[in-house]
Motif scaffolding. Structure first.
Motif, short mmCIF file in Angstrom:
data_model
loop_
_atom_site.label_atom_id
_atom_site.label_comp_id
_atom_site.label_asym_id
_atom_site.label_seq_id
_atom_site.Cartn_x
_atom_site.Cartn_y
_atom_site.Cartn_z
N LYS A 1 66.26 35.74 -33.17
CA LYS A 1 65.95 35.30 -34.54
C LYS A 1 67.15 35.51 -35.44
O LYS A 1 67.86 36.51 -35.31
CB LYS A 1 64.80 36.14 -35.11
CG LYS A 1 63.57 36.20 -34.25
CD LYS A 1 62.80 34.93 -34.32
CE LYS A 1 61.53 35.01 -33.49
NZ LYS A 1 61.05 33.68 -33.14
N GLY B 1 67.95 36.98 -38.59
CA GLY B 1 67.46 37.81 -39.69
C GLY B 1 68.46 37.87 -40.82
O GLY B 1 68.10 38.04 -41.97
N GLN C 1 54.76 45.13 -35.39
CA GLN C 1 53.92 44.72 -36.52
C GLN C 1 54.19 43.25 -36.81
O GLN C 1 53.63 42.39 -36.11
CB GLN C 1 54.14 45.64 -37.73
CG GLN C 1 53.50 47.03 -37.50
CD GLN C 1 53.44 47.88 -38.75
OE1 GLN C 1 53.37 47.40 -39.87
NE2 GLN C 1 53.47 49.20 -38.58
N CYS C 2 55.05 42.93 -37.78
CA CYS C 2 55.24 41.49 -38.03
C CYS C 2 55.91 40.82 -36.84
O CYS C 2 55.73 39.64 -36.61
CB CYS C 2 56.00 41.24 -39.33
SG CYS C 2 57.79 41.10 -39.18
N GLY C 3 56.70 41.57 -36.09
CA GLY C 3 57.23 41.07 -34.83
C GLY C 3 58.53 40.31 -34.92
O GLY C 3 59.09 39.94 -33.90
N PHE C 4 59.02 40.07 -36.12
CA PHE C 4 60.24 39.27 -36.24
C PHE C 4 61.43 39.97 -35.62
O PHE C 4 62.28 39.35 -35.00
CB PHE C 4 60.51 38.95 -37.72
CG PHE C 4 61.47 37.82 -37.93
CD1 PHE C 4 61.02 36.51 -37.96
CD2 PHE C 4 62.83 38.06 -38.07
CE1 PHE C 4 61.91 35.46 -38.14
CE2 PHE C 4 63.73 37.01 -38.25
CZ PHE C 4 63.26 35.71 -38.29
N THR D 1 61.17 42.16 -33.25
CA THR D 1 60.79 42.69 -31.93
C THR D 1 61.66 42.19 -30.76
O THR D 1 62.12 43.01 -29.97
CB THR D 1 59.30 42.41 -31.67
OG1 THR D 1 58.54 43.00 -32.73
CG2 THR D 1 58.85 42.99 -30.35
N PRO D 2 61.91 40.88 -30.63
CA PRO D 2 62.72 40.46 -29.48
C PRO D 2 64.10 41.13 -29.47
O PRO D 2 64.55 41.62 -28.43
CB PRO D 2 62.83 38.94 -29.66
CG PRO D 2 61.62 38.57 -30.46
CD PRO D 2 61.40 39.72 -31.40
N CYS E 1 64.13 47.30 -38.89
CA CYS E 1 62.71 46.94 -38.93
C CYS E 1 62.19 47.36 -40.29
O CYS E 1 62.49 48.46 -40.75
CB CYS E 1 61.95 47.67 -37.82
SG CYS E 1 60.16 47.51 -37.97
N LYS F 1 47.82 45.79 -30.90
CA LYS F 1 47.74 44.60 -31.74
C LYS F 1 47.58 43.36 -30.88
O LYS F 1 48.32 43.16 -29.90
CB LYS F 1 49.03 44.52 -32.56
CG LYS F 1 48.92 43.67 -33.79
CD LYS F 1 50.08 43.98 -34.74
CE LYS F 1 50.28 42.88 -35.76
NZ LYS F 1 49.22 41.93 -35.99
N LYS G 1 54.39 38.47 -29.19
CA LYS G 1 55.57 38.89 -29.96
C LYS G 1 56.62 39.57 -29.09
O LYS G 1 57.80 39.36 -29.30
CB LYS G 1 55.13 39.80 -31.11
CG LYS G 1 54.49 39.01 -32.27
CD LYS G 1 53.96 39.89 -33.40
CE LYS G 1 53.52 39.01 -34.58
NZ LYS G 1 52.83 39.80 -35.63
N TYR H 1 57.50 31.62 -35.80
CA TYR H 1 57.69 31.84 -37.23
C TYR H 1 58.15 30.51 -37.83
O TYR H 1 58.49 29.58 -37.09
CB TYR H 1 58.72 32.95 -37.45
CG TYR H 1 58.28 34.26 -36.84
CD1 TYR H 1 57.57 35.19 -37.59
CD2 TYR H 1 58.53 34.54 -35.50
CE1 TYR H 1 57.13 36.38 -37.03
CE2 TYR H 1 58.09 35.73 -34.93
CZ TYR H 1 57.39 36.64 -35.69
OH TYR H 1 56.94 37.80 -35.12
N LEU I 1 62.14 40.87 -42.60
CA LEU I 1 63.17 40.47 -41.64
C LEU I 1 63.20 38.95 -41.47
O LEU I 1 64.23 38.37 -41.22
CB LEU I 1 62.95 41.18 -40.30
CG LEU I 1 63.82 42.42 -40.06
CD1 LEU I 1 65.28 42.04 -39.87
CD2 LEU I 1 63.75 43.40 -41.23
N ILE J 1 53.86 35.40 -39.97
CA ILE J 1 54.55 35.91 -41.16
C ILE J 1 55.55 36.98 -40.70
O ILE J 1 55.16 38.00 -40.13
CB ILE J 1 53.55 36.50 -42.16
CG1 ILE J 1 52.50 35.46 -42.55
CG2 ILE J 1 54.27 37.03 -43.39
CD1 ILE J 1 51.42 35.97 -43.48
N MET K 1 50.11 39.91 -41.72
CA MET K 1 51.57 39.81 -41.80
C MET K 1 52.20 40.95 -41.02
O MET K 1 53.32 41.35 -41.29
CB MET K 1 52.00 39.83 -43.26
CG MET K 1 51.26 40.84 -44.10
SD MET K 1 51.46 40.51 -45.85
CE MET K 1 50.46 41.80 -46.55
N GLY K 2 51.43 41.47 -40.06
CA GLY K 2 51.95 42.52 -39.22
C GLY K 2 51.12 43.77 -39.29
O GLY K 2 51.17 44.63 -38.41
#
Lengths: 162, 293, 768
Positions: free
Chosen positions: A38, A40, A100-103, A105-106, A136, C23, C29, C36, C196, C248, C483-484
């Motif tokens: 991603k 970021g 959590q939001c996972g953005f 995570t990878p 994070c 989760k 994820k 996204y 992020l 999100i 949103m997480g």
């Protein structure tokens, strides 16, 4: 100018024509539909785009695609086994609540992968230092550290309590 | 990102020719962690990018005749992991230890860090303290530049047209030297220094200072040696008090600036505070080095 | 560590509630499979880009877009002059494309849609704008002075006309009763969410003129309404809007409003007839995505010799920036701690939101509460010291209690403040560690937050649809947003528990305004409580139907039947047992049979604040206490957080792992706010719009956080639960400031608490 490059992508030999100015991240996302890395920040400050090049963690947003010619690239999509069985890291990230939001995570998991490849049983301090390039905003990192420890215990034979 | 043409020459000669041919429109690409960002931010707009990654020898480290030679394309990660550097040039190990992230250290090179000449470059103060010489190759052949003459100001170096840094030569430190670099930053990681302090101490058997080197970054427009402070310490017993005074003298030699990152006043105060601390760590390392020896 | 409660609504142990359920979306994820907004591609999709203002305050003399239009690959170039006017923000003072003048650096002057992001970026550079710079004003106090440049001439004043005033009791009387009074001023900086995943959306019109917006919004339904208004402005009355929520990449309040970029994307899609995607770069995210409002607070509080608080008097000035979004309404939440954190009989609160040429602000986790609590809780320590009372004792004396009605007319149900205070005291070893000085210190701070929704809009509701299929599986269509924080998992646990199923039997669907009912959005820490109750009541309806059918079919009294572990049982008759899927098939495949589908719309029993700003606007209140131990380097001013304890009364932890995730994540965000986060603006321009210079906590920066989950079982909450999303960051800063005071005897009244400020304060102390 487009250049032909060949490299190993998630274990497979691939060849592609790519423009000189294209970053590794953009090539993975645009040409190979691998969306795990991603953007970021785009400046190497958040680690969300982390992939492994020759088993080392790099920010794919700062590496030119042409520079992976002849090398080996591993992305989050190549981490699970052939039948989809999760890598111990992926498994423990799920189980320990490290997502959590996972953005992030990878990238987080790829950094952790590089860390464990180099040091199968890191101490907590080594984990925190080794992962410092991955930001994070959701978790406060505690559960990520826990997940990495758990994965390392699974794959580690030194018997040390970390 | 801006379009450019990318080259991977296989010799320095070839690279120099590309630089000569394309002049101002060409730039060298080492690890790219600064340059690619600057291109994305449109602070730099080269049409030609000359990568050094395939040039043999640039990624090598060599220690012979007491002199350390670090190739320009040696990554911070390689330096971080080199036992020899940790043992003999602790201050350089300190500097790379906490520079950027693992991802950055895996690709960013010491040559890039130096040639980019950012005031915040972590390796600058240690290399200045070490009295490094930069071996540069250009159209007219090879020359060596002492590092304190290399930096000309923020983003500016002594490199001429077509010149390429090949390696960094670091003379051996005297027997029994101890050293330390303190990066003073807000965060524990992923940060630029607010101040960089490099100290090398060479005590004699009675713990009197035979030689002291103090190099500072972000204490002025470019990294420099605090020569008056060095002179003050030399010949004196290595006490905390002496170093406190040396710190204050170094404050007088500094000219830090204020920005949103911190104030000049704070930087000045930290120069006085951290030089004695860097000296204390250096001294501990002397002792440790002796015990090892 | 959770204090376990006897389940009160069941005669048996819970199977899903209280479990550390991973989760549900984590599997995707961790494999990079989650989409996204950055990852979504539609056929023939174009890419949008915005031209931002070059000045903080200037008249637009002319805009020439001709060169941009001629660039191959450019499909549309729009400005305020060639599009109908659309305004956004709750008082509609923000035209999405600026005409005549710009009021901040982040003003949208023009926008482009092109075949590729590169072409769009190039085209933006080809737009010529001639500006005539106007004098700007960047300090709210200067902006209030007569003769200051007006940001909006039509408003006549830079001070917003908003009703931020609350009086409870008689503050003057409270002053008279006080034996000790402290008066101080506190200052809070601009900070920002740093999700992020940056902001972005995709807009697409179908052939009939109906609009679909793909967006990581926290407010699908309110956004749908806003976008509907945009269609009206385009003359597309009667056309439909559908909002599809993509995953999100962090919210924290940033996606609680609609912003010009979304309307611009809609306009670009409309004029090109193609889907258009617009995603912010990180740099844009820093300067163009509104953050948390800077505040100056003058506060005084007084107490008697015995330590009882007699009054609290607070005046605030908020830098509203150039336009109005939710940031301007944060005083409505600041009132909550000001009126109801501890028992204070007499209260006065006045806040002014002032326009400047700075960037504007929106909602951010805590919604004003962190700013107000920093002032209140920092000052409490000073007051306690003046009264000669231990700060922990002082808090115990004045603490809130279950069942009380606060001066703002909040009806407190469950309240675990005492338990939280006691837990933190023990974990911090308060008595041993406090008052030692010499660079080490401990500090605490309490907080109150809404835990049962917040009636900001006339409806605070949330809808649920449950569809039970023939295989014993449930589709849970909820209008909540995740949103997480883990809402989807918590809702699945609630439904599974109630229907005697397993969590993996529940598929959670939360993404499309056409599919789900309505919801006020993921804000006010309301999802577990409001969406949770909605899901719970829906599940009860479904259960009722199942049991009724089973009773008839099995000829067993309904009240004897119960569902558990995918089975139907009878309490009295061990012979009766049947799998739920078989039961569902039996109910379906028969004459006049049917699949069970139920819906529920839950709106909590609350009131909107009245004209005096009073009323019970949440159905439950969450309490918590932060405790920290610090070590400060007296020479460098660097603070080391040795320990952080966060004790929260969550009612009941439906998923303790997710609660810990909120506590740890909120704690990290609170530490950043306390120690290092600040958006630096110079004459309205952001100087540090990147992750190197805007510093959030990294792995090595984080101290160990000890989570203490206190369970008080709130009668109105689903299985006793209360909301917990925002509170974990609220008390961090005052707890640290108080610990620094304990360590060094200096009081830092301005965030972030930087080494520079500590060194300066220590020098000031030496000098005095």
């Amino acid at each position: 100018m487009a250049v032909k490059i060949s490299f190993k992508l998630n274990g497979e030999d691939v060849s592609i024509n790519v423009d000189d100015h294209v970053t590794l991240m953009d090539m993975l996302r645009e040409e190979f539909d691998l969306f795990g890395a991603k953007e970021g920040c785009g400046y190497g400050e958040c680690g969300s785009c982390t992939v492994l090049v020759d088993d080392k963690a790099v920010n794919s947003c700062l590496m030119l695609a042409v520079a992976v010619n002849g090398r080996s690239v591993l992305t989050i999509e190549g981490l699970a086994g052939p039948r989809g069985e999760l890598d111990p890291l992926q498994k423990s990230f799920v189980e320990k609540g490290a997502v959590q939001c996972g953005f992030c995570t990878p990238g987080m998991i790829m950094s952790a992968k590089a860390l464990l490849l180099e040091k199968p049983c890191p101490t907590e301090e080594e984990i925190r230092k080794g992962m410092a390039g991955n930001l994070c905003r959701c978790t406060g990192y505690a559960k990520i550290v826990e997940a990495i420890k758990a994965a390392s215990e699974r794959g580690c034979s030194c018997g040390k309590d970390s | 990102m801006r379009r450019f043409t990318y080259y991977e020459p296989e010799s320095l000669k070839e690279a120099i020719a590309l630089l000569e041919k394309n002049g101002e429109t060409a730039r060298l690409l080492a690890g790219g962690t600064d340059l690619i960002v600057e291109i994305k931010q449109e602070k730099k707009s080269p049409d030609h990018l000359v990568s050094l990654r395939r040039i043999p020898g640039l990624q090598e480290m060599d220690f012979s005749d007491g002199e350390l030679c670090i190739g320009a394309m040696v990554t911070h990660r390689m330096i971080e992991k080199a036992e020899l550097i940790r043992d003999k040039y602790s201050l350089l190990a300190d500097a790379v230890d906490n520079l950027g992230s693992v991802q950055v250290r895996n690709v960013a090179t010491i040559g890039g860090n130096i040639c980019n000449a950012a005031p915040s470059a972590d390796t600058a103060a240690p290399l200045v303290a070490l009295g490094a010489r930069l071996v540069v190759e250009g159209p007219a052949g090879e020359r060596q530049i002492p590092i304190d003459e290399f930096f000309k100001g923020p983003g500016k170096t002594d490199l001429g047209a077509g010149e390429i840094l090949r390696c960094i030569r670091i003379p051996a430190l005297p027997q029994g030297a101890g050293s330390c670099y303190i990066k003073h930053a807000r965060r524990k990681a992923m940060d630029l220094p607010l101040l960089g302090i490099a100290v090398i101490i060479v005590p004699d058997a009675n713990m009197v200072c035979r030689e002291a080197r103090i190099a500072l970054s972000l204490a002025g427009p470019k990294p420099f040696r605090a020569e008056q402070a060095e002179a003050f310490v030399t010949g004196k017993p290595l006490s905390e008090e002496v170093w406190k005074q040396a710190g204050e003298i170094a404050v007088g030699e500094s000219n830090p600036r204020s920005s949103f990152r911190t104030t000049a006043a704070y930087r000045r105060k930290m120069i006085g505070t951290l030089i004695p601390r860097a000296a204390a760590v250096s001294l501990q390392r002397v002792n440790r080095a002796w015990m090892k020896g | 560590m959770a204090k376990t409660l006897e389940p009160k609504t069941k005669e048996m142990e819970f199977t899903s509630i209280g479990q550390r359920v991973p989760k549900l979306d984590a599997w995707d994820k961790v494999q990079g499979k989650t989409m996204y907004i950055h990852d979504v591609k539609l056929p023939r999709m174009l890419h949008g880009k915005i031209l931002w203002s070059k000045y903080a305050h200037a008249r637009i003399v002319s805009i020439d877009t001709s060169k941009a239009e001629q660039l191959p690959g450019v499909r549309a170039v729009i400005t305020g002059y060639n599009t109908p006017e659309i305004r956004c923000g709750f008082i509609k003072d923000n035209p999405v494309l600026k005409k005549d003048k710009v009021r901040q650096y982040r003003d949208e002057v023009a926008a482009v849609a092109a075949d590729t992001p590169e072409i769009a970026e190039e085209a933006i550079k080809l737009i010529d704008v001639v500006y005539e710079e106007l004098p700007g004003v960047f300090d709210p106090e200067e902006a209030m002075q007569e003769g200051a440049p007006l940001i909006h001439e039509d408003k006549g004043s830079n001070v917003l006309k908003l009703p931020w005033k609350m009086i409870c009791g008689d503050v003057e009387e409270g002053r008279k009763q006080a034996d000790y009074i402290v008066e101080e001023t506190y200052k809070l900086p601009f900070v920002t969410h740093c999700c992020l995943g940056t902001s972005g959306c995709i807009a697409q019109f179908d052939a009939k003129g109906n609009l679909t917006v793909y967006s990581p919004t926290q407010i699908r339904y309110l956004a749908q309404k806003d976008f509907q208004e945009a269609l009206n402005a385009l003359g597309l009355k009667g056309k439909k809007v559908k909002v599809i929520q993509t995953a999100i990449g962090g919210g924290f309040g940033s996606k609680l409003d609609t912003y010009p970029f979304e309307f611009i994307t809609i306009l670009l899609a409309y004029y090109t007839g193609r889907p258009v995607k617009l995603v912010y770069s990180r740099e844009e995210e820093f300067f163009a995505s509104p953050g948390r409002q800077p505040v100056r607070a003058k506060i005084s509080q007084g107490c008697t010799k015995e330590g009882k608080l007699t009054f609290r008097d607070v005046e605030m000035i908020l830098d509203n920036g150039a336009y109005t979004s939710w940031g301007a309404t944060t005083p409505s939440v600041m009132m909550m701690p000001i009126s109801s954190l501890y028992q204070v009989p007499n209260i006065r609160y006045v806040a002014k939101c002032v326009h400047t040429n700075n960037i504007y602000s929106t909602a951010m986790r805590g919604y004003g509460n962190p700013q107000a609590t920093f002032a209140i809780e920092s000052q409490l320590d000073t007051l306690a010291e003046k009264a000669g009372i231990d700060p922990w004792e002082f808090r115990m004396i004045n603490r809130n209690k279950p069942g009380e009605i606060t001066p703002q007319k909040f009806e407190v149900g469950s309240c675990g403040m005492k338990e939280c205070l006691e837990a933190v005291k023990e974990k911090l070893q308060w008595d041993e560690k406090r008052g030692k000085g010499n660079g080490r210190g401990v500090g605490i701070a309490s907080l109150i937050h809404v835990g049962g929704g917040a009636r900001i809009y006339k409806s605070d509701g949330c809808g649920t649809i449950l569809k039970l299929d023939d295989f014993g599986k449930v589709s849970l269509l909820t209008s909540a947003s995740d949103m997480g924080q883990g809402s989807e998992t918590v809702l699945a646990q609630i439904v599974a528990e109630e229907l005697g199923l397993h969590v993996e039997d529940v598929d959670v669907i939360m993404k499309d305004t056409n599919l789900e009912i309505w919801d006020a959005g993921a804000h006010a820490s309301r999802s577990t409580f409001v969406a949770g109750n909605s899901a719970l009541y829906a599940a009860r309806k479904a259960k009722e139907e199942i049991l009724e059918f089973a009773a008839t079919m099995l000829k067993e009294p309904k009240e004897n039947l119960y569902l558990r572990d995918r089975m139907l049982y009878s309490r009295n008759n061990p012979e009766v047992s049947m799998t739920i899927d078989k039961l569902l098939r039996a109910a379906h495949f028969r004459t006049n049979g049917r699949q069970i589908v139920v819906s529920e719309f839950y709106d909590p029993p609350t009131q909107m604040l009245d004209r005096e700003m009073k009323g019970n606007f949440s159905a439950a209140y969450t309490y918590g206490v932060h405790g920290v131990e610090v070590e400060v380097d007296k020479e460098t001013g660097q603070i080391k957080i040795l320990k952080m304890v966060i004790a929260m009364d969550v009612g009941r932890a439906i998923n303790p792992m997710a609660v810990e995730g909120q506590l740890e994540g909120g704690g990290a965000m609170g530490l950043g706010y306390s120690l290092m986060e600040e958006l630096h603006l110079e004459k309205g321009k952001v100087l540090n719009g990147n992750f190197l210079d805007y510093k959030i906590m990294t792995f090595p920066d984080m101290p160990p956080i000890e989570s203490v989950i206190v369970e008080t079982y709130d009668e109105k909450g689903p299985f006793g639960a209360k909301g917990i999303g925002e509170p974990p960051l609220v008390g961090s800063a005052p707890a640290i400031a108080n610990a620094v005071w304990d360590a060094l005897g200096v009081r830092i009244r301005e965030l972030p608490i930087t080494p520079e400020k500590i060194v300066a304060a220590l020098e000031g102390k030496k000098g005095s």
